[in-house]
Design a protein around this motif. Structure first.
Motif, PDB file in Angstrom:
ATOM      1  N   LEU A 135      12.162  10.957 -10.216  1.00 51.16           N
ATOM      2  CA  LEU A 135      11.932  11.963 -11.265  1.00 51.16           C
ATOM      3  C   LEU A 135      12.880  13.145 -11.103  1.00 51.16           C
ATOM      4  O   LEU A 135      13.433  13.658 -12.077  1.00 51.16           O
ATOM      5  CB  LEU A 135      10.507  12.497 -11.169  1.00 51.16           C
ATOM      6  N   ALA A 136      13.060  13.575  -9.826  1.00 50.98           N
ATOM      7  CA  ALA A 136      13.876  14.757  -9.544  1.00 50.98           C
ATOM      8  C   ALA A 136      15.307  14.572 -10.020  1.00 50.98           C
ATOM      9  O   ALA A 136      15.981  15.526 -10.407  1.00 50.98           O
ATOM     10  CB  ALA A 136      13.838  15.074  -8.058  1.00 50.98           C
ATOM     11  N   MET A 137      15.785  13.320 -10.006  1.00 48.31           N
ATOM     12  CA  MET A 137      17.150  13.065 -10.466  1.00 48.31           C
ATOM     13  C   MET A 137      17.276  13.408 -11.944  1.00 48.31           C
ATOM     14  O   MET A 137      18.352  13.730 -12.432  1.00 48.31           O
ATOM     15  CB  MET A 137      17.509  11.590 -10.251  1.00 48.31           C
ATOM     16  N   ARG A 138      16.157  13.343 -12.678  1.00 48.72           N
ATOM     17  CA  ARG A 138      16.206  13.614 -14.120  1.00 48.72           C
ATOM     18  C   ARG A 138      15.735  15.014 -14.487  1.00 48.72           C
ATOM     19  O   ARG A 138      16.381  15.707 -15.263  1.00 48.72           O
ATOM     20  CB  ARG A 138      15.355  12.572 -14.856  1.00 48.72           C
ATOM     21  N   ILE A 139      14.599  15.442 -13.907  1.00 51.04           N
ATOM     22  CA  ILE A 139      14.024  16.709 -14.385  1.00 51.04           C
ATOM     23  C   ILE A 139      14.022  17.816 -13.334  1.00 51.04           C
ATOM     24  O   ILE A 139      13.407  18.856 -13.539  1.00 51.04           O
ATOM     25  CB  ILE A 139      12.588  16.500 -14.928  1.00 51.04           C
ATOM     26  N   GLY A 140      14.685  17.603 -12.188  1.00 57.19           N
ATOM     27  CA  GLY A 140      14.741  18.640 -11.154  1.00 57.19           C
ATOM     28  C   GLY A 140      13.556  18.548 -10.208  1.00 57.19           C
ATOM     29  O   GLY A 140      12.497  18.033 -10.561  1.00 57.19           O
ATOM     30  N   ARG A 141      13.761  19.086  -9.006  1.00 53.42           N
ATOM     31  CA  ARG A 141      12.798  18.889  -7.923  1.00 53.42           C
ATOM     32  C   ARG A 141      11.459  19.587  -8.175  1.00 53.42           C
ATOM     33  O   ARG A 141      10.399  19.058  -7.862  1.00 53.42           O
ATOM     34  CB  ARG A 141      13.409  19.423  -6.626  1.00 53.42           C
ATOM     35  N   PHE A 179       0.820  -1.209   0.000  1.00 54.30           N
ATOM     36  CA  PHE A 179       0.000   0.000   0.000  1.00 54.30           C
ATOM     37  C   PHE A 179       0.857   1.263   0.000  1.00 54.30           C
ATOM     38  O   PHE A 179       0.617   2.200  -0.759  1.00 54.30           O
ATOM     39  CB  PHE A 179      -0.942   0.001   1.204  1.00 54.30           C
ATOM     40  N   ASN A 180       1.893   1.268   0.862  1.00 52.84           N
ATOM     41  CA  ASN A 180       2.728   2.465   0.958  1.00 52.84           C
ATOM     42  C   ASN A 180       3.551   2.730  -0.296  1.00 52.84           C
ATOM     43  O   ASN A 180       4.002   3.845  -0.521  1.00 52.84           O
ATOM     44  CB  ASN A 180       3.661   2.379   2.174  1.00 52.84           C
ATOM     45  N   LEU A 181       3.751   1.683  -1.102  1.00 51.90           N
ATOM     46  CA  LEU A 181       4.556   1.877  -2.307  1.00 51.90           C
ATOM     47  C   LEU A 181       3.727   2.375  -3.496  1.00 51.90           C
ATOM     48  O   LEU A 181       4.262   2.668  -4.558  1.00 51.90           O
ATOM     49  CB  LEU A 181       5.313   0.601  -2.662  1.00 51.90           C
ATOM     50  N   ILE A 182       2.411   2.483  -3.314  1.00 48.59           N
ATOM     51  CA  ILE A 182       1.576   3.079  -4.371  1.00 48.59           C
ATOM     52  C   ILE A 182       2.071   4.517  -4.592  1.00 48.59           C
ATOM     53  O   ILE A 182       2.233   5.268  -3.634  1.00 48.59           O
ATOM     54  CB  ILE A 182       0.080   3.097  -3.958  1.00 48.59           C
ATOM     55  N   PRO A 183       2.366   4.885  -5.857  1.00 48.52           N
ATOM     56  CA  PRO A 183       3.000   6.196  -6.075  1.00 48.52           C
ATOM     57  C   PRO A 183       2.045   7.381  -5.943  1.00 48.52           C
ATOM     58  O   PRO A 183       1.939   8.219  -6.822  1.00 48.52           O
ATOM     59  CB  PRO A 183       3.531   6.097  -7.502  1.00 48.52           C
ATOM     60  N   ALA A 184       1.329   7.439  -4.814  1.00 45.73           N
ATOM     61  CA  ALA A 184       0.409   8.555  -4.589  1.00 45.73           C
ATOM     62  C   ALA A 184       1.091   9.559  -3.679  1.00 45.73           C
ATOM     63  O   ALA A 184       0.994   9.486  -2.461  1.00 45.73           O
ATOM     64  CB  ALA A 184      -0.886   8.049  -3.970  1.00 45.73           C
ATOM     65  N   ARG A 243       5.682  18.782  -9.276  1.00 45.22           N
ATOM     66  CA  ARG A 243       4.434  19.094  -9.960  1.00 45.22           C
ATOM     67  C   ARG A 243       3.839  17.821 -10.561  1.00 45.22           C
ATOM     68  O   ARG A 243       2.658  17.527 -10.398  1.00 45.22           O
ATOM     69  CB  ARG A 243       4.689  20.147 -11.049  1.00 45.22           C
ATOM     70  N   MET A 244       4.697  17.027 -11.212  1.00 42.63           N
ATOM     71  CA  MET A 244       4.198  15.787 -11.828  1.00 42.63           C
ATOM     72  C   MET A 244       3.732  14.789 -10.786  1.00 42.63           C
ATOM     73  O   MET A 244       2.666  14.183 -10.927  1.00 42.63           O
ATOM     74  CB  MET A 244       5.305  15.173 -12.696  1.00 42.63           C
ATOM     75  N   ALA A 245       4.554  14.618  -9.736  1.00 38.41           N
ATOM     76  CA  ALA A 245       4.204  13.644  -8.693  1.00 38.41           C
ATOM     77  C   ALA A 245       2.896  14.039  -8.022  1.00 38.41           C
ATOM     78  O   ALA A 245       2.072  13.182  -7.683  1.00 38.41           O
ATOM     79  CB  ALA A 245       5.331  13.541  -7.671  1.00 38.41           C
ATOM     80  N   ALA A 246       2.679  15.349  -7.846  1.00 34.40           N
ATOM     81  CA  ALA A 246       1.454  15.817  -7.197  1.00 34.40           C
ATOM     82  C   ALA A 246       0.237  15.515  -8.068  1.00 34.40           C
ATOM     83  O   ALA A 246      -0.806  15.097  -7.569  1.00 34.40           O
ATOM     84  CB  ALA A 246       1.542  17.306  -6.897  1.00 34.40           C
ATOM     85  N   ILE A 247       0.393  15.685  -9.386  1.00 32.98           N
ATOM     86  CA  ILE A 247      -0.732  15.397 -10.297  1.00 32.98           C
ATOM     87  C   ILE A 247      -1.068  13.900 -10.242  1.00 32.98           C
ATOM     88  O   ILE A 247      -2.221  13.512 -10.046  1.00 32.98           O
ATOM     89  CB  ILE A 247      -0.403  15.826 -11.748  1.00 32.98           C
ATOM     90  N   VAL A 248      -0.026  13.046 -10.373  1.00 37.95           N
ATOM     91  CA  VAL A 248      -0.255  11.596 -10.300  1.00 37.95           C
ATOM     92  C   VAL A 248      -0.887  11.242  -8.950  1.00 37.95           C
ATOM     93  O   VAL A 248      -1.851  10.476  -8.881  1.00 37.95           O
ATOM     94  CB  VAL A 248       1.084  10.832 -10.497  1.00 37.95           C
ATOM     95  N   GLY A 249      -0.356  11.852  -7.881  1.00 36.82           N
ATOM     96  CA  GLY A 249      -0.880  11.588  -6.539  1.00 36.82           C
ATOM     97  C   GLY A 249      -2.351  11.950  -6.429  1.00 36.82           C
ATOM     98  O   GLY A 249      -3.139  11.202  -5.852  1.00 36.82           O
ATOM     99  N   PHE A 281       8.780   8.075  -6.068  1.00 38.41           N
ATOM    100  CA  PHE A 281       8.526   8.463  -7.456  1.00 38.41           C
ATOM    101  C   PHE A 281       9.087   9.865  -7.720  1.00 38.41           C
ATOM    102  O   PHE A 281       9.796  10.096  -8.707  1.00 38.41           O
ATOM    103  CB  PHE A 281       7.014   8.408  -7.704  1.00 38.41           C
ATOM    104  N   ARG A 282       8.803  10.815  -6.811  1.00 37.28           N
ATOM    105  CA  ARG A 282       9.294  12.172  -7.005  1.00 37.28           C
ATOM    106  C   ARG A 282      10.820  12.217  -7.013  1.00 37.28           C
ATOM    107  O   ARG A 282      11.433  12.883  -7.847  1.00 37.28           O
ATOM    108  CB  ARG A 282       8.780  13.125  -5.926  1.00 37.28           C
ATOM    109  N   SER A 283      11.429  11.490  -6.049  1.00 38.61           N
ATOM    110  CA  SER A 283      12.890  11.563  -5.956  1.00 38.61           C
ATOM    111  C   SER A 283      13.537  10.997  -7.216  1.00 38.61           C
ATOM    112  O   SER A 283      14.527  11.531  -7.706  1.00 38.61           O
ATOM    113  CB  SER A 283      13.385  10.839  -4.704  1.00 38.61           C
TER     114      SER A 283
END
Ligand SMILES: [Zn+2]
Length: 383
Positions: free
Chosen positions: A195-201, A177-182, A206-212, A191-193
């Motif tokens: 992504l952040a390694m590639r496109i910045g924090r 449950f905790n690993l669901i990328p929400a 912003r993307m992680a929040a939308i998916v969440g 998921f955010r971390s």
């Protein structure tokens, strides 16, 4: 935290129980009553709930103690009926560190599940071990109801053989449950971390929040449809915190790009400390300025007078008092200081006006009206 009971402090971190946690015990009593459980079985049930939240607590310590390795302390850990929250001072900004802090929680549950599984293997005889594995499979894959099986085989519906598989399964469930990328759940932070390694924090958040938020809406709809209200509640929590965290990161990023000199106002009213309060009262009523800097006879900056100080004097009809009586300490920043710090002074530290200096000269002021105006402009310019 308000409405919570402090249980104890462990590793220097206070552990609080939210008042709604009492509902869990009422729920346990209700289940006990509903299933006609005797006193001993009800105690087992309560013990099970305590063990369950012990696992949740250790999960939170996984986050907190990993964060501590990166110099981030935890204000406290709060246990609520829908799970635990470790309130970290901040999230480490390096993606790799955030990744490790986020994954440490679920990893704790992996270890607990493995340990309990190993212990079960040791303590149960052959016949019970077979039953344990059978129950565990049922728990994980929603097979037959263990209660029915136990009744048929004449084993009590309490005791360690009944609860051990449930506890192992719940720990595995917590990991999944905790690993669901929400975002901002653990999986979302991972998921955010990544992504952040590639496109910045900032963009990653912003993307992680939308998916969440999309997943959170799924939780809410599914929870309401299936009557799983805890899930709906978690969905609601995820939805709102994803939005708040995203706003904070975007705001932080904007503030970092500006300096005090970008926002300061060079023209401002200077008041004298031996002037009467009547002057700022009138200025407040007729002008646009709500807070003022105060100077002494030799034109040295000696304090600030804020709207609430003036209002306090108005309430007391104290218009003939000297300004010195109502003024407070003034905070100064350098022209090169980042707006992030200015924002902190104005919003967290409760100042309404601060002086801006260059070298040893006062060159301007920043007040909360100016900051709000600036932020409105920034928000409008972005759309
Ligand atoms: Zn967690």
């Amino acid at each position: 935290m308000r409405g919570s009971l402090k249980l104890f402090t462990w590793f220097g971190i206070p552990v609080h129980l939210h008042w709604t946690f009492g509902l869990i015990f009422l729920y346990a009593l209700w289940i006990g009553h509903d299933n006609n459980l005797d006193a001993i079985s009800t105690i087992w049930l309560m013990g099970f709930f305590i063990a369950l939240f012990g696992c949740v607590l250790l999960h939170e310590y996984g986050h907190s103690l990993t964060a501590r390795r990166y110099g981030v302390e935890t204000k406290d850990i709060i246990l609520t009926p829908i799970g635990g929250i470790a309130r970290l001072e901040r999230m480490p900004e390096k993606p790799m560190q955030e990744f490790l802090v986020a994954i440490a929680g679920p990893m704790v549950n992996v270890v607990i599940a493995a340990l309990l599984f190993g212990i079960s293997m040791l303590i149960f005889d052959n016949e019970r071990w077979e039953l344990f594995k059978y129950f565990l499979k049922n728990q994980l894959f929603l097979g037959d109801d263990n209660g029915d099986v136990m009744e048929e085989s004449g084993i009590a519906m309490s005791g360690i053989l009944f609860y051990m598989p449930v506890l192992v399964a719940t720990n595995i469930g917590l990991v999944v449950f905790n690993l669901i990328p929400a975002f901002p759940m653990d999986g979302g932070r991972i998921f955010r971390s990544l992504l952040a390694m590639r496109i910045g924090r900032v963009r990653a958040t912003r993307m992680a929040a939308i998916v969440g938020q999309v997943i959170a809406v799924g939780f809410i709809l599914f929870g309401l449809w299936q009557g799983a209200f805890t899930l709906a509640l978690i969905g609601f929590f995820v939805f709102t915190t994803a939005r708040t965290e995203n706003t904070m990161v975007q705001l932080d990023d904007m503030l970092r790009r500006y300096k005090a000199s970008d926002l300061m106002r060079r023209n401002f009213t200077r008041l004298s400390d031996n002037d009467w309060m009547k002057t700022p009262m009138e200025l407040l009523q007729h002008g646009l300025e709500r807070s003022f800097l105060i100077f002494d006879m030799s034109d040295r900056l000696v304090g600030a007078l804020e709207e609430e100080d003036i209002v306090a004097a108005m309430k007391k009809n104290d218009s003939s008092a000297e300004i010195a009586k109502y003024m407070r300490k003034v905070e100064l920043v350098h022209t090169g200081q980042s707006l992030q710090y200015v924002y902190y002074l104005l919003t967290q530290q409760g100042h309404s006006i601060i002086g801006v200096v260059e070298g040893s000269d006062l060159v301007g002021v920043i007040d909360d009206t100016g900051l709000q105006h600036f932020m409105r402009l920034q928000a409008a310019a972005k759309v």
